[in-house]
Design a protein around this motif. Structure first.
Motif, PDB file in Angstrom:
ATOM      1  N   PHE A  81      14.207  18.396  98.996  1.00 28.81           N
ATOM      2  CA  PHE A  81      14.529  18.475  97.571  1.00 28.81           C
ATOM      3  C   PHE A  81      14.687  17.101  96.922  1.00 28.81           C
ATOM      4  O   PHE A  81      14.113  16.850  95.862  1.00 28.81           O
ATOM      5  N   SER A  82      15.450  16.228  97.527  1.00 30.57           N
ATOM      6  CA  SER A  82      15.582  14.873  96.987  1.00 30.57           C
ATOM      7  C   SER A  82      16.138  13.970  98.075  1.00 30.57           C
ATOM      8  O   SER A  82      17.315  14.049  98.411  1.00 30.57           O
ATOM      9  N   VAL A  83      15.263  13.128  98.605  1.00 33.58           N
ATOM     10  CA  VAL A  83      15.679  12.222  99.667  1.00 33.58           C
ATOM     11  C   VAL A  83      14.808  10.967  99.636  1.00 33.58           C
ATOM     12  O   VAL A  83      13.598  11.060  99.418  1.00 33.58           O
ATOM     13  N   GLY A 115      20.325  12.978  98.867  1.00 36.41           N
ATOM     14  CA  GLY A 115      19.716  13.081 100.191  1.00 36.41           C
ATOM     15  C   GLY A 115      19.715  14.465 100.783  1.00 36.41           C
ATOM     16  O   GLY A 115      20.346  14.696 101.816  1.00 36.41           O
ATOM     17  N   VAL A 116      19.010  15.419 100.158  1.00 35.03           N
ATOM     18  CA  VAL A 116      18.845  16.770 100.696  1.00 35.03           C
ATOM     19  C   VAL A 116      17.374  16.951 101.044  1.00 35.03           C
ATOM     20  O   VAL A 116      16.506  16.961 100.164  1.00 35.03           O
ATOM     21  N   THR A 135      19.076   8.722  90.262  1.00 31.34           N
ATOM     22  CA  THR A 135      20.504   8.504  90.424  1.00 31.34           C
ATOM     23  C   THR A 135      21.074   9.633  91.274  1.00 31.34           C
ATOM     24  O   THR A 135      21.150  10.781  90.810  1.00 31.34           O
ATOM     25  N   PRO A 136      21.453   9.369  92.524  1.00 31.37           N
ATOM     26  CA  PRO A 136      22.039  10.430  93.370  1.00 31.37           C
ATOM     27  C   PRO A 136      23.444  10.776  92.888  1.00 31.37           C
ATOM     28  O   PRO A 136      24.259   9.885  92.643  1.00 31.37           O
ATOM     29  N   LEU A 137      23.723  12.065  92.745  1.00 31.61           N
ATOM     30  CA  LEU A 137      24.994  12.520  92.182  1.00 31.61           C
ATOM     31  C   LEU A 137      25.629  13.606  93.039  1.00 31.61           C
ATOM     32  O   LEU A 137      24.949  14.504  93.526  1.00 31.61           O
ATOM     33  N   SER A 138      26.938  13.533  93.186  1.00 30.50           N
ATOM     34  CA  SER A 138      27.699  14.563  93.897  1.00 30.50           C
ATOM     35  C   SER A 138      27.903  15.754  92.969  1.00 30.50           C
ATOM     36  O   SER A 138      27.718  15.643  91.752  1.00 30.50           O
TER      37      SER A 138
END
Length: 336
Positions: free
Chosen positions: A44-46, A40-41, A78-81
């Motif tokens: 860029f990717s949300v 969730g940025v 796949t959201p990743l830290s």
């Protein structure tokens, strides 16, 4: 003699064994590509309210899917830290990592991974409250600085403050959203990250106009998609999916005119769009792989402007990300 015979027998057995399926075959048999992204940025990717992912990094994955399937929608995100991003790629949980992950020597040589190109030239900066009336990073001596842990951000800050004879107190958090909330609540004086990320997180703050990003860039942060080492075909597919968007912009091929360019374009355009030759064959792709990327996702300039450019909510100027013909650093090898 016995040792030699055993060695020959071993080699013959290895040759007789079926080769392990490559990433391309795995992706096709699964029916979708799995792409690791930031959680969730903005820009860029949300995900939107319907759960559909969008953004600059997401569009890179969509471009790969368009090349592989002829359908940019065949991607699962796949959201990743920062802590999990490389491990998930190494383990095979994802096929491509397309998130804010800086290309460094150690990451490219010691982790079994391969950066395929630079999709976004960035640099680390600092964000502070306007009320502090700070104009330069050189005024941050003694400041507390919030950063995401497990990133190059921490090392860059230490290097910068040491080089300038200043001290700081680092306050680290695992996720970018945690860093932003801590900064907004006053747990630290400064929020440091890549400038693109700072621009995105500033939009999430209650009063974005109360914060300013200082002018200094303290590092080089080349960002781009990452794959596992050892699969040259997949590496080439991801790399040339990115380059195809750059070449399309250089040649003036857009999502709006790609079908017309297919009929009337220059010899280089004809090669790019698969009208002449079949440059996708060596990667296991159809002749129109690049045409599908431009038609469904857009060229590099379209992707940049739509997600992070001057006309977007982030409003980031192209700067270093301009094409080399326009004074920037973005440059793709020839399609021939």
């Amino acid at each position: 003699m016995k040792t030699r015979l055993l060695l020959i027998a071993g080699l013959m057995a290895a040759c007789a064994m079926p080769a392990a399926a490559g990433t391309l075959e795995t992706v096709r048999s699964r029916g979708e590509m799995v792409c690791g992204v930031s959680p969730g940025v903005a820009g860029f990717s949300v995900p939107d309210e319907a759960g559909r992912w969008g953004g600059f990094d997401v569009d890179i994955c969509r471009a790969v899917a368009a090349a592989v399937f002829g359908d940019a929608g065949k991607v699962r995100y796949t959201p990743l830290s920062p802590k999990d991003r490389f491990v998930s790629l190494q383990s095979g949980e994802i096929d491509v990592l397309s998130r804010q992950a800086t290309w460094t020597l150690s990451r490219d040589t010691q982790m079994g991974l391969r950066y395929v190109g630079i999709g976004y030239y960035d640099g680390q900066g600092f964000m502070v409250r306007k009320s502090l009336n700070i104009k330069s990073a050189k005024e941050l001596n003694g400041a507390s600085v919030c950063v995401p842990t497990g990133t190059t951000t921490e090392l860059n800050i230490a290097d910068y403050f040491r080089a300038n004879g200043m001290k700081f107190e680092g306050v680290a958090f695992e996720a970018g959203d945690q860093v932003a909330k801590a900064f907004e609540s006053g747990r630290c004086d400064v929020f440091s990250n890549d400038v693109s990320a700072l621009s995105a997180y500033r939009l999430k703050l209650v009063n974005p106009t109360e914060y300013v990003i200082l002018p200094e860039l303290i590092s080089k942060e080349p960002l781009g998609p990452v794959v596992r080492q050892g699969d040259e075909t997949w590496t080439s597919i991801v790399r040339w999916s990115l380059y195809a968007m750059l070449v399309a912009e250089e040649l003036g091929v857009t999502s709006a005119n790609v079908e017309e360019q297919k009929k009337t374009g220059s010899p280089e355009v004809q090669r790019l769009l698969g009208v002449t030759g079949n440059l996708g064959e060596s990667m296991g792709l159809k002749p129109d792989w690049a045409l599908q990327i431009v038609k469904q996702v857009g060229n590099y300039g379209e992707v940049y402007e739509r997600n992070v450019g001057a006309g977007s909510k982030l409003g980031i100027e192209r700067g270093l990300n301009k094409l080399w013909t326009q004074g920037g650093l973005q440059y793709a090898p020839p399609v021939r």
